[in-house]
Design a protein around this motif. Structure first.
Motif, PDB file in Angstrom:
ATOM      1  N   ARG A  81       0.826  -1.209   0.000  1.00 52.39           N
ATOM      2  CA  ARG A  81       0.000   0.000   0.000  1.00 52.39           C
ATOM      3  C   ARG A  81       0.865   1.265   0.000  1.00 52.39           C
ATOM      4  NH1 ARG A  81      -5.364  -0.744   0.523  1.00 52.39           N
ATOM      5  NH2 ARG A  81      -6.100  -2.716   1.389  1.00 52.39           N
ATOM      6  N   LEU A  82       1.949   1.257   0.784  1.00 53.21           N
ATOM      7  CA  LEU A  82       2.844   2.414   0.815  1.00 53.21           C
ATOM      8  C   LEU A  82       3.461   2.658  -0.559  1.00 53.21           C
ATOM      9  CD1 LEU A  82       4.593   1.744   4.241  1.00 53.21           C
ATOM     10  CD2 LEU A  82       2.953   3.566   3.745  1.00 53.21           C
ATOM     11  N   ARG A  83       3.916   1.592  -1.187  1.00 50.84           N
ATOM     12  CA  ARG A  83       4.501   1.728  -2.533  1.00 50.84           C
ATOM     13  C   ARG A  83       3.460   2.222  -3.535  1.00 50.84           C
ATOM     14  NH1 ARG A  83       8.013  -3.744  -1.886  1.00 50.84           N
ATOM     15  NH2 ARG A  83       9.877  -2.731  -1.061  1.00 50.84           N
ATOM     16  N   ALA A  84       2.236   1.718  -3.404  1.00 52.84           N
ATOM     17  CA  ALA A  84       1.167   2.133  -4.309  1.00 52.84           C
ATOM     18  C   ALA A  84       0.853   3.625  -4.125  1.00 52.84           C
ATOM     19  CB  ALA A  84      -0.087   1.294  -4.059  1.00 52.84           C
ATOM     20  N   VAL A  85       0.822   4.077  -2.885  1.00 54.39           N
ATOM     21  CA  VAL A  85       0.533   5.489  -2.610  1.00 54.39           C
ATOM     22  C   VAL A  85       1.599   6.386  -3.237  1.00 54.39           C
ATOM     23  CG1 VAL A  85       0.458   7.217  -0.765  1.00 54.39           C
ATOM     24  CG2 VAL A  85      -0.888   5.139  -0.570  1.00 54.39           C
ATOM     25  N   LEU A  86       2.858   6.008  -3.118  1.00 53.08           N
ATOM     26  CA  LEU A  86       3.921   6.817  -3.714  1.00 53.08           C
ATOM     27  C   LEU A  86       3.798   6.840  -5.243  1.00 53.08           C
ATOM     28  CD1 LEU A  86       6.994   5.909  -1.481  1.00 53.08           C
ATOM     29  CD2 LEU A  86       5.710   8.056  -1.528  1.00 53.08           C
TER      30      LEU A  86
END
Length: 180
Positions: free
Chosen positions: A50-55
């Motif tokens: 999710r963190l990678r997707a948000v970035l």
């Protein structure tokens, strides 16, 4: 193979829009996490996914801040439902599990696990500024200092440079805990 890709990256790799939609269908091996961002595995997304997707969603200059940034750097804090991200003043994207904050003062960036994270002092103040509970503000500041991520002096410097909006409780807690 990276588990997160934008549809633009997939197009560059030779996938057609139709193939991407087919892969992201309920019977397909991929899933769309955010508009234009695909998780290339069928299992539920992890917090790191999710963190990678948000970035990817928020853009090249975006930076994770708040609880997720601090937790990735070693502080012990509960993670909220949303992911707090800083982006440039022209960022216009919103999503229910993203807290997008526009900033004209980009933070120092710490790279960890392939993520762009705000430095500890900035991340702590970004998190604490949004906290209405004075006890929780104290816990945030203590967690960062106790983890050795930054010093009280670093927090004071960051607070002087930061936007004053939402900072009254943080100023009180910081002056009480770590007087200058």
């Amino acid at each position: 193979m990276a588990p997160i890709a934008t549809t633009a990256e997939l197009h560059k790799s030779g996938y057609s829009t139709r193939e991407i939609h087919r892969h992201c269908s309920p019977a397909g091996p991929w899933q769309q996490l955010l508009p234009g961002v695909v998780l290339k595995k069928p299992s539920p997304p992890t917090r790191l996914d999710r963190l990678r997707a948000v970035l990817s969603y928020a853009g090249q200059d975006s930076v994770i801040t708040g609880a997720d940034s601090l937790a990735r750097q070693g502080a012990v804090l509960p993670l909220p439902r949303h992911i707090h991200v800083l982006a440039g003043k022209n960022a216009r994207r919103a999503h229910p599990w993203i807290l997008l904050e526009r900033t004209s003062r980009p933070p120092a960036v710490v790279n960890r696990d392939g993520l762009r994270l705000a430095g500890p002092a900035r991340a702590a103040l970004d998190l604490a500024r949004r906290e209405p509970n004075p006890r929780a503000v104290v816990e945030i500041l203590d967690a960062v200092v106790d983890a050795g991520l930054c010093s009280p002096a670093d927090l004071h410097v960051e607070l002087r440079q930061a936007c004053r909006r939402g900072s009254a409780l943080v100023r009180q807690a910081l002056c009480h805990l770590y007087p200058v």
